[in-house]
Scaffold this active site. Structure first.
Site, PDB file in Angstrom:
ATOM      1  N   SER A 276     -34.506   6.355  17.450  1.00  0.00           N
ATOM      2  CA  SER A 276     -33.419   5.393  17.602  1.00  0.00           C
ATOM      3  C   SER A 276     -33.729   4.107  16.841  1.00  0.00           C
ATOM      4  CB  SER A 276     -33.160   5.157  19.093  1.00  0.00           C
ATOM      5  OG  SER A 276     -31.929   4.528  19.305  1.00  0.00           O
TER       6      SER A 276
ATOM      7  N   ASP B  47     -24.258  12.883  19.427  1.00  0.00           N
ATOM      8  CA  ASP B  47     -25.001  11.716  19.901  1.00  0.00           C
ATOM      9  C   ASP B  47     -24.015  10.621  20.301  1.00  0.00           C
ATOM     10  OD1 ASP B  47     -26.498   9.276  20.063  1.00  0.00           O
ATOM     11  OD2 ASP B  47     -28.050  10.151  18.791  1.00  0.00           O
TER      12      ASP B  47
ATOM     13  N   HIS C   2     -28.660  11.886  22.437  1.00  0.00           N
ATOM     14  CA  HIS C   2     -29.462  10.805  21.873  1.00  0.00           C
ATOM     15  C   HIS C   2     -30.886  10.888  22.414  1.00  0.00           C
ATOM     16  CE1 HIS C   2     -29.942   6.922  19.854  1.00  0.00           C
ATOM     17  NE2 HIS C   2     -30.707   6.582  20.889  1.00  0.00           N
TER      18      HIS C   2
END
Length: 330
Positions: free
Chosen positions: A149, A276, A305
């Site tokens: 991320s 996601d 995610h």
């Protein structure tokens, strides 16, 4: 390199969408058996970073020719730390396959507020550089980078900034669930379907601002906290202002890794699931990556995610198996 759409990842039937595939492993997955040795290092600006080392029990033959094991350096996501399941799960798998691991905590993420006015952000590659300098000083000759991320964006930006001048010890990289285009990703998080994530992130970020303001009362305006409803709001009032950017949009434009990946000089895999809930359409640069020599883009239909939970496999995530496969293949 052509992008990759097809995937062998199959989520359990009881995780039928991107939200459940995101939330379930984050909340319910437990990884045991990882033991960290913490090292606190000083930064050049008078701050500190907390590094968590986990060493493999695998040993090379002893003798004059003995060398260090390869090292994996892991960078976590927004408001994460080195204890998140996606970090320690990856550490556990790589340790068991003959890799030492260094998971580092961003400033203010190790359980103690950092000393300087600044925090961390999506493009703070100077701190990753500091961490890598420590690894190199310990004699590691083979280093791999893994980011998740925000940490994935930071990792890719670092690689692109370095270009052909990247340390030769860094051999490959892989990044998961990356908000490659920060502005549109931030806008995506303003939707009603993402309110649970935004609320959680802002609650944690606001708490840190209040704590930081105790040390810098004349430089941090806490009255703006009441105006923060979205991540863009937080970045407008705090992230951008504390790190020398004009506003959130300036911060996003200067730190989005999509603007840097063309200069990456080592084999690098980006894995963004198409369901996601954090990512915008601009975080799936199919056409761009198709013409890049060193960057592979993998867009499985499912995964959520930082999720990629799968049944069986002794609790190992699909993403962890994919990372090991990517890094170990010749």
């Amino acid at each position: 390199m052509p992008f990759i759409r097809q995937s062998d990842y199959q989520p359990p039937r009881w995780l039928p969408n991107g939200h459940l595939q995101t939330i379930y492993p984050s909340v319910f997955r437990k990884v045991e058996g990882v033991v960290y040795e913490r090292e606190r290092i000083d930064t050049n600006d008078g701050d500190f970073l907390d590094l968590d080392w986990s060493f493999s029990k695998y040993d090379f033959p002893k003798g004059p020719g003995k060398k260090k094991l390869p090292l994996v350096v892991l960078s976590h996501g927004l408001e994460g730390d080195t204890t998140r399941q996606y970090i320690i799960g990856m550490v556990k798998l790589f340790n068991s396959n003959g890799f030492d691991c260094l998971a580092w905590n961003f400033r203010s993420c190790s359980g103690e507020i950092n000393k300087t006015l600044r925090f961390y952000h999506s493009g703070a590659t100077d701190d990753l550089q500091t961490v890598l300098n420590v690894a190199l000083s310990k004699g590691y000759e083979e280093i791999y980078l893994i980011g998740f991320s925000l940490g994935g964006n930071l990792t890719l930006k670092y690689l692109g900034e370095s270009g052909e001048n990247l340390y030769p010890e860094i051999k490959k990289a892989i990044a998961f669930s990356v908000p490659l285009h920060l502005s549109s990703g931030s806008s995506k998080m303003e939707g009603w379907e993402d309110w649970i994530y935004t609320t959680r992130f802002n609650r944690s970020l606001k708490k840190k601002i209040l704590e930081k303001a105790r040390y810098y009362p004349d430089q941090i305006n806490t009255s703006n906290l009441s105006k923060v409803k979205t991540l863009r709001d937080f970045d407008n009032y705090y992230t951008s202002q504390l790190h020398g950017f004009k506003d959130a949009e300036d911060y996003y434009a200067k730190n989005s890794s999509i603007n840097f990946i063309e200069n990456i000089s080592v084999p690098t895999l980006i894995v963004n699931a198409q369901n996601d809930p954090f990512l915008s359409k601009k975080c799936y640069p199919f056409e761009l990556t198709e013409r890049l020599e060193n960057v592979h883009f993998f867009a499985p239909e499912e995964g959520g995610h930082c999720g990629f939970y799968q049944s069986g496999y002794n609790g190992v995530l699909w993403s962890e198996m994919k990372a090991l496969e990517w890094i170990t293949r010749s």
